[in-house]
Scaffold this motif. Structure first.
Motif, PDB file in Angstrom:
ATOM      1  N   THR A 176      -2.787 -28.786  26.719  1.00 14.65           N
ATOM      2  CA  THR A 176      -1.386 -28.732  25.713  1.00 14.65           C
ATOM      3  C   THR A 176      -0.528 -29.648  26.405  1.00 14.65           C
ATOM      4  O   THR A 176       0.117 -30.035  25.056  1.00 14.65           O
ATOM      5  CB  THR A 176      -1.166 -27.443  26.438  1.00 14.65           C
ATOM      6  N   LYS A 179     -13.240 -24.083  30.100  1.00  5.96           N
ATOM      7  CA  LYS A 179     -13.540 -24.596  29.304  1.00  5.96           C
ATOM      8  C   LYS A 179     -14.956 -25.582  30.493  1.00  5.96           C
ATOM      9  O   LYS A 179     -15.668 -24.709  31.604  1.00  5.96           O
ATOM     10  CB  LYS A 179     -12.437 -26.291  29.106  1.00  5.96           C
ATOM     11  N   SER A 191      -9.623 -30.803  27.842  1.00  5.78           N
ATOM     12  CA  SER A 191      -8.865 -29.789  28.812  1.00  5.78           C
ATOM     13  C   SER A 191      -9.796 -29.550  29.374  1.00  5.78           C
ATOM     14  O   SER A 191     -11.063 -29.144  29.315  1.00  5.78           O
ATOM     15  CB  SER A 191      -8.607 -28.328  27.570  1.00  5.78           C
ATOM     16  N   HIS A 236     -12.605 -29.274  23.955  1.00  5.13           N
ATOM     17  CA  HIS A 236     -14.339 -28.735  24.000  1.00  5.13           C
ATOM     18  C   HIS A 236     -15.208 -29.976  24.549  1.00  5.13           C
ATOM     19  O   HIS A 236     -16.284 -29.682  24.473  1.00  5.13           O
ATOM     20  CB  HIS A 236     -14.559 -28.075  23.440  1.00  5.13           C
TER      21      HIS A 236
HETATM   22  C1  PLP Z   1      -8.335 -24.533  25.621  1.00  2.52           C
HETATM   23  C2  PLP Z   1      -8.195 -25.786  24.038  1.00  2.52           C
HETATM   24  C3  PLP Z   1      -6.583 -26.210  24.067  1.00  2.52           C
HETATM   25  C4  PLP Z   1      -6.034 -26.014  25.317  1.00  2.52           C
HETATM   26  O1  PLP Z   1      -6.617 -26.458  26.541  1.00  2.52           O
HETATM   27  P1  PLP Z   1      -5.412 -26.258  28.013  1.00  2.52           P
HETATM   28  O2  PLP Z   1      -5.901 -27.528  29.900  1.00  2.52           O
HETATM   29  O3  PLP Z   1      -5.822 -24.405  28.024  1.00  2.52           O
HETATM   30  O4  PLP Z   1      -3.917 -26.356  27.796  1.00  2.52           O
HETATM   31  C5  PLP Z   1      -6.229 -26.616  22.956  1.00  2.52           C
HETATM   32  N1  PLP Z   1      -7.285 -27.076  21.917  1.00  2.52           N
HETATM   33  C6  PLP Z   1      -8.511 -26.281  22.216  1.00  2.52           C
HETATM   34  C7  PLP Z   1      -9.041 -26.296  20.710  1.00  2.52           C
HETATM   35  C8  PLP Z   1      -8.908 -25.129  23.546  1.00  2.52           C
HETATM   36  O5  PLP Z   1      -9.766 -24.713  23.058  1.00  2.52           O
END
Ligand code: PLP
Length: 375
Positions: free
Chosen positions: A57, A185, A180, A159
């Motif tokens: 994020t 994940k 992420s 992802h």
């Molecule tokens: C999980 C996710 C995020 C955010 O990732 P974080 O590392 O938790 O901040 C952003 N975009 C998508 C599509 C996600 O699945």
């Protein structure tokens, strides 16, 4: 025994060894293992630059902040995005006073290039592409149209750790790709991520901005001279977005097993496919040719999704939904009605359990129940 959607598979002894090293050395913050994971990530992906972050994020926000200031974008300028994503993707656009403009998805549940092109205006500055579940969808076409229209391409690769397109790790042909390593994940830590720019100057600026704007070059210079540690320069307002050595230690272990874990996810996906292909009333979300997906998700579409989900819950099976159409949220409701395929998918999609603890027998059990409850 319940079967959950995601369960991170930590190699506990190896993780503890990484954490122990940090604690014994007295170095848990920026540097040390954060440098090591950046180097290993670059070798693994072949991407030229990588900076380790506190999350995906913050990386998405950083990307919009940097491009907005670098290219002189104005408040209210537009970024084309998908409604079928985790809210981070769209919030990051808002953090910088930019406007998310929703384009529809295709059957891969990723952005549809034809609708993206229709939504380009004189104010469009960028497209953010989400590789849903690890799939590349029609990414290649989107990249080509961004080049043609002179707009930036940001890849939300949350992802996509280990996803390859035409044999190369994803991210190399985007202006920036953000990964992420959040706990659920496919390359788990607790919370962390990686930002990978295409250009060296962006990577260098990101390193300063992730540590409050502090210019570590001066810092490094003065410390090697053994004095004046506080004599660094601060060039612009930055953030506290960098990752730390404890998370980097966990990431080093997860990275070591990433290909193996993703291969098992693909095995699970092919078992699901074997059982569900050709079943009336179940549609599988197609994989793009040439994509070797991380298979973070295995998604099916069914008409009576909510009913099936409740029935599976009764049997201790807990699938998920990725995602609710963001234009159903109050703050994004101005986009309602603009993306009918996303809206339809939102009420039909179901993500099946995908983790290292799911067995072939589990897949059979899950598929038997799915088939029993579809209408
Ligand atoms: C999980 C996710 C995020 C955010 O990732 P974080 O590392 O938790 O901040 C952003 N975009 C998508 C599509 C996600 O699945």
């Amino acid at each position: 025994m319940a079967i959950q959607l995601f369960v991170p598979n930590f190699r506990v002894e190896e993780c503890l060894e990484q954490v122990r090293e940090c604690l014994e050395k007295g170095w848990t913050g920026l540097g040390f293992k954060t440098q090591q994971i950046e180097e290993e990530w670059k070798v693994y992906t072949g991407l030229p630059y990588a900076h380790f972050l506190a999350s995906n994020t913050v990386g998405l926000h950083l990307a919009f902040h940097m491009f907005k200031t670098k290219y002189g974008w104005n408040d209210g300028d537009e970024v084309i995005t998908t409604p079928l994503t985790f809210v981070s993707t769209n919030h990051a656009i808002m953090y910088e006073g930019l406007t998310p403009v929703f384009a529809d998805v295709d059957e891969s549940l990723c952005l549809d290039p034809a609708d993206v092109e229709r939504k380009i205006t004189a104010k469009t500055r960028a497209v953010i592409f989400v590789g849903l579940g690890g799939n590349v969808g029609q990414y290649d076409k989107i990249r080509e149209l961004c080049e043609r229209h002179g707009i930036k391409l940001i890849l939300d690769a949350a992802h996509m750790a280990g996803s390859r397109n035409h044999g190369k790790h994803v991210g190399h042909d985007a202006d920036v790709a953000i990964f992420s390593f959040q706990a659920v994940k496919n390359m788990p830590t607790a919370d962390s991520g990686m930002i990978c720019f295409r250009e060296e100057e962006d990577d260098a600026r990101a390193r300063k901005l992730c540590w409050l704007g502090i210019n570590k070059d001066t810092f490094a210079r003065t410390t090697t001279q053994g004095a004046y540690k506080w004599m660094y320069d601060v060039e612009e307002v930055g953030f506290k977005y960098h990752g730390n050595s404890i998370m980097a230690g966990l990431a080093l272990v997860s990275l070591k097993y990433l290909d193996r874990d993703n291969a098992y996810r693909r095995q699970l996906a092919s078992w699901y496919e074997e059982r569900l292909e050709g079943v009336d009333q179940i549609k599988l979300v197609p994989m793009t040719k040439g994509c070797e997906s991380s298979r973070h998700l295995f998604q099916v579409r069914i008409k009576n999704r909510d009913q099936v989900m409740m029935a599976l819950h009764e049997h201790g099976i807990f699938p998920g939904v990725h995602y609710r159409d963001n234009t159903e949220y109050r703050m994004y409701e101005y986009g309602k009605g603009t993306c009918p395929r996303s809206a339809a998918a939102s009420s039909e999609i179901l993500s099946m359990p995908m983790h290292m603890g799911v067995t072939r027998a589990d897949v059979d059990t899950i598929c038997d129940l799915l088939i029993r409850y579809i209408a």
